[in-house]
Design a protein around this motif. Structure first.
Motif: not given
Length: 387
Positions: A132-136, A175-180, A183-184
């Motif tokens: 989330e942080i890196q997407t922002i 795996r969790r990073c890839q999924a999120e 999703r983002l």
């Protein structure tokens, strides 16, 4: 978006020449990426970075989360507009900074709990929050949240069993990073990070599982974390060329000029390290002919520039020509350092970064010309000559 084009390879090593196309521009590889922890490469204007050939710089997820905070960066639409840098940016995941907190953090399957080093607030960083942080931040390259496997913790060398536990946790977090990340709907590129400590077979297991996930690019983490140099070189010789040839390879946190040349020979495309900037602020200068300690009294009256072959502003002044008029003498830079004048570390930082970026440009030129073997040998002779 990420597209990696492999242009040519060296027949005598694993070295390769390529281009990396990202949302904010094209990066020529092999490349060194200056580190801008808080949204700035310390002491260097963005225009100066462009003039010295910087193509991509780093930002630090952990520190930018602390300050200025996500609300400010979101207001500017991401890190590029906030720090006035229109070329690509790579952000790390925060994993290394969390590791560096030591006993101040508690790791679990879910994530890491720790107290903010800024104000003491209790914080929780997870793979999902890192994404989330890196997407922002809107960085062109996003790094997965990983657990940086230590080498030595209070005199205890990490065992194979401990390294495996750490590596397997990082794979699950990948795996969790890839999924999120999906999703983002982040439009940028997510890299997986190979861990495994100083154990080659664990590195291979980590690599195999990450390759199955089909990341756009891959990094090698968990080196330059306190291990002896021969150990780092052993892992650097083992891992990079085993990564997919059609995707970029990034060696995190490395290193000296010699490390960069050797890393290229082992198949690495991307490097970052705080050494050129941090060492500059502490009076250590990298030159073609070895390292120079500007604080040494012998430089008190020395009229020579830091490096007579260098065209940076510190060495050549506004002429941009080696040995040109207008450059700053070693004596002047020694004086600035002794007086604590801020111009001193600004000039030495410009020089060190210029040297690193010029070194990578020379490596790319040698790979294009098919003369990397000769370049590598001449580089070693030059650096051994001494200043």
């Amino acid at each position: 978006m990420l597209q990696f084009d492999l242009l040519n390879t060296d027949p005598d090593s694993h070295a390769r020449r390529g281009t990396l196309t990202l949302n904010h521009g094209v990066v020529q590889t092999p490349i060194f990426m200056p580190v801008g922890t808080y949204g700035t490469v310390k002491g260097v204007m963005p225009r100066s970075l462009e003039e010295m050939g910087a193509q991509i710089i780093l930002g630090n997820t952990f520190h930018l989360w602390m300050r200025p905070g996500l609300d400010v960066v979101r207001h500017f639409g991401g890190l590029h507009r906030f720090e006035v840098w229109n070329k690509p940016i790579l952000t790390d995941s925060g994993g290394f900074q969390v590791w560096s907190l030591g006993a101040m953090r508690k790791i679990s399957e879910e994530g890491v709990k720790f107290a903010s080093p800024v104000n003491g607030d209790k914080l929780f960083l997870t793979p999902e929050i890192s994404m989330e942080i890196q997407t922002i931040l809107n960085s062109d390259i996003v790094m997965q949240f990983d657990e940086c496997t230590p080498y030595d913790t209070k005199g205890h060398i990490t065992t194979e069993a401990e390294a495996r536990t750490s590596m397997e946790l990082s794979v699950r977090w990948a795996r969790r990073c890839q999924a999120e990340f999906a999703r983002l709907q982040n439009p940028n590129a997510l890299f997986g990070i190979v861990q495994g400590g100083m154990f080659e077979h664990l590195r291979e297991e980590s690599l195999a599982q990450l390759v199955e996930m089909d990341f756009p690019g891959y990094a090698i983490g968990g080196v330059s974390v306190g291990e002896p140099k021969p150990e780092m070189l052993r892992i650097m010789a083992h891992t990079p060329h085993r990564l997919p040839a059609h995707k970029p390879r990034y060696l995190m946190g490395v290193g000296t000029p010699e490390d960069l040349v050797e890393g290229v020979a082992q198949g690495v495309d991307m490097f970052d390290c705080v050494m050129p900037t941090r060492n500059a602020r502490n009076g250590t200068i990298f030159t073609r002919y070895g390292d120079l300690k500007i604080r040494n009294a012998k430089h008190r009256s020395d009229e020579r520039p830091l490096d007579e072959t260098c065209t940076c502003h510190a060495c050549a002044g506004t002429s941009g020509v080696a040995k040109g008029a207008g450059g700053f003498s070693r004596a002047y830079l020694h004086h600035l350092d002794r007086c604590g004048e801020m111009l001193g570390p600004m000039l030495t930082t410009i020089h060190n970064l210029h040297y690193y970026l010029s070194l990578m440009a020379e490596i790319r030129a040698a790979l294009e010309a098919g003369t990397f073997t000769e370049f590598r040998a001449q580089f070693a002779r030059d650096r051994a000559r001494g200043v």
